[in-house]
Motif scaffolding. Structure first.
Motif, PDB file in Angstrom:
ATOM      1  N   ILE A   1      -6.751  -8.700  39.902  1.00  0.00           N
ATOM      2  CA  ILE A   1      -7.547  -7.484  40.039  1.00  0.00           C
ATOM      3  C   ILE A   1      -9.005  -7.811  39.691  1.00  0.00           C
TER       4      ILE A   1
ATOM      5  N   MET B   1     -14.572  -6.705  37.028  1.00  0.00           N
ATOM      6  CA  MET B   1     -15.409  -5.544  36.722  1.00  0.00           C
ATOM      7  C   MET B   1     -15.155  -4.479  37.774  1.00  0.00           C
ATOM      8  N   ASN B   2     -15.334  -3.244  37.399  1.00  0.00           N
ATOM      9  CA  ASN B   2     -15.010  -2.126  38.275  1.00  0.00           C
ATOM     10  C   ASN B   2     -16.139  -1.821  39.269  1.00  0.00           C
TER      11      ASN B   2
ATOM     12  N   LYS C   1     -16.075  -3.868  42.233  1.00  0.00           N
ATOM     13  CA  LYS C   1     -15.474  -4.436  43.438  1.00  0.00           C
ATOM     14  C   LYS C   1     -14.044  -3.920  43.570  1.00  0.00           C
ATOM     15  N   THR C   2     -13.581  -3.855  44.823  1.00  0.00           N
ATOM     16  CA  THR C   2     -12.205  -3.412  45.068  1.00  0.00           C
ATOM     17  C   THR C   2     -11.267  -4.563  45.377  1.00  0.00           C
TER      18      THR C   2
ATOM     19  N   GLU D   1      -8.629  -7.253  45.600  1.00  0.00           N
ATOM     20  CA  GLU D   1      -7.395  -7.347  44.829  1.00  0.00           C
ATOM     21  C   GLU D   1      -6.359  -8.091  45.663  1.00  0.00           C
TER      22      GLU D   1
ATOM     23  N   VAL E   1      -7.005   3.040  44.203  1.00  0.00           N
ATOM     24  CA  VAL E   1      -8.251   2.270  44.316  1.00  0.00           C
ATOM     25  C   VAL E   1      -9.235   3.020  45.206  1.00  0.00           C
TER      26      VAL E   1
ATOM     27  N   THR F   1     -10.803   5.909  43.360  1.00  0.00           N
ATOM     28  CA  THR F   1     -11.768   5.448  42.363  1.00  0.00           C
ATOM     29  C   THR F   1     -13.146   5.228  42.986  1.00  0.00           C
ATOM     30  N   PHE F   2     -13.181   4.716  44.201  1.00  0.00           N
ATOM     31  CA  PHE F   2     -14.446   4.340  44.836  1.00  0.00           C
ATOM     32  C   PHE F   2     -14.936   5.337  45.880  1.00  0.00           C
TER      33      PHE F   2
ATOM     34  N   TYR G   1     -18.080   6.678  44.471  1.00  0.00           N
ATOM     35  CA  TYR G   1     -18.733   5.750  43.549  1.00  0.00           C
ATOM     36  C   TYR G   1     -19.539   4.706  44.320  1.00  0.00           C
TER      37      TYR G   1
ATOM     38  N   GLN H   1     -17.458  -0.286  48.920  1.00  0.00           N
ATOM     39  CA  GLN H   1     -16.186  -0.679  48.325  1.00  0.00           C
ATOM     40  C   GLN H   1     -15.061   0.280  48.718  1.00  0.00           C
TER      41      GLN H   1
END
Length: 163
Positions: free
Chosen positions: A79, A82-83, A85-86, A88, A114, A117-118, A121, A125
């Motif tokens: 994974i 850092m949050n 990038k997606t 995985e 995922v 989340t993005f 944001y 991503q």
């Protein structure tokens, strides 16, 4: 003599008809990979550069992927560190093929998480996450989120065709 010619002609015609109707083997037969899931991911990452990924700790597989590790014979999950990038990669070798649909559903849910989340944001991503790949070969499930998913899958496919 005419009967012999007629027989030969019928035999040739029959052979051609059978050959035309038979299935060709367009896909090579799958072989069991000779390496672990972790070794597969390491080789994939060595050949296709990705952002910094970290190994998902075993105690978080259930929490993040909603998959009971007891249903897996072998697995490796990377994974983002850092949050931002997606990207995985997960290779999950399921013990019982009857559990594959459940594992696939869990992976699809992970992809949805995922994406959520993005969604508001980082738009680039979010687009990356929308284009995730889920591939099942035998009792292996591969999950990839990457701009280079096709390249990663090409490396992955080699593990199932090598003799």
């Amino acid at each position: 003599m005419k009967k012999l010619q007629l027989f030969l002609m019928a035999t040739i015609l029959g052979g051609l008809l059978l050959a035309g109707c038979s299935k060709g083997t367009s896909e090579p037969e799958l072989v069991e990979p000779k390496v672990t899931a972790n070794e597969m991911i390491e080789e994939m990452l060595a050949e296709v550069e990705q952002p910094m990924l970290m190994e998902l700790p075993a105690d978080q597989v259930l929490a993040i992927y909603n998959i009971d590790p007891e249903k897996l014979e072998d697995y490796a999950i990377r994974i983002p560190m850092m949050n931002i990038k997606t990207n995985e990669i997960a290779i999950l070798k399921v013990k019982d093929t009857a559990d594959i649909p459940e594992v696939e559903e869990a992976v699809k849910q992970r992809a949805e998480n995922v994406k959520k989340t993005f969604e508001t944001y980082l738009p680039d991503q979010y687009e990356n996450a929308k284009n995730y790949q889920l591939i099942t070969k035998g009792n292996y499930v591969l999950f990839v989120i990457s701009e280079d998913a096709d390249k990663l899958i090409k490396v992955y496919d080699r593990f199932f065709t090598q003799q």
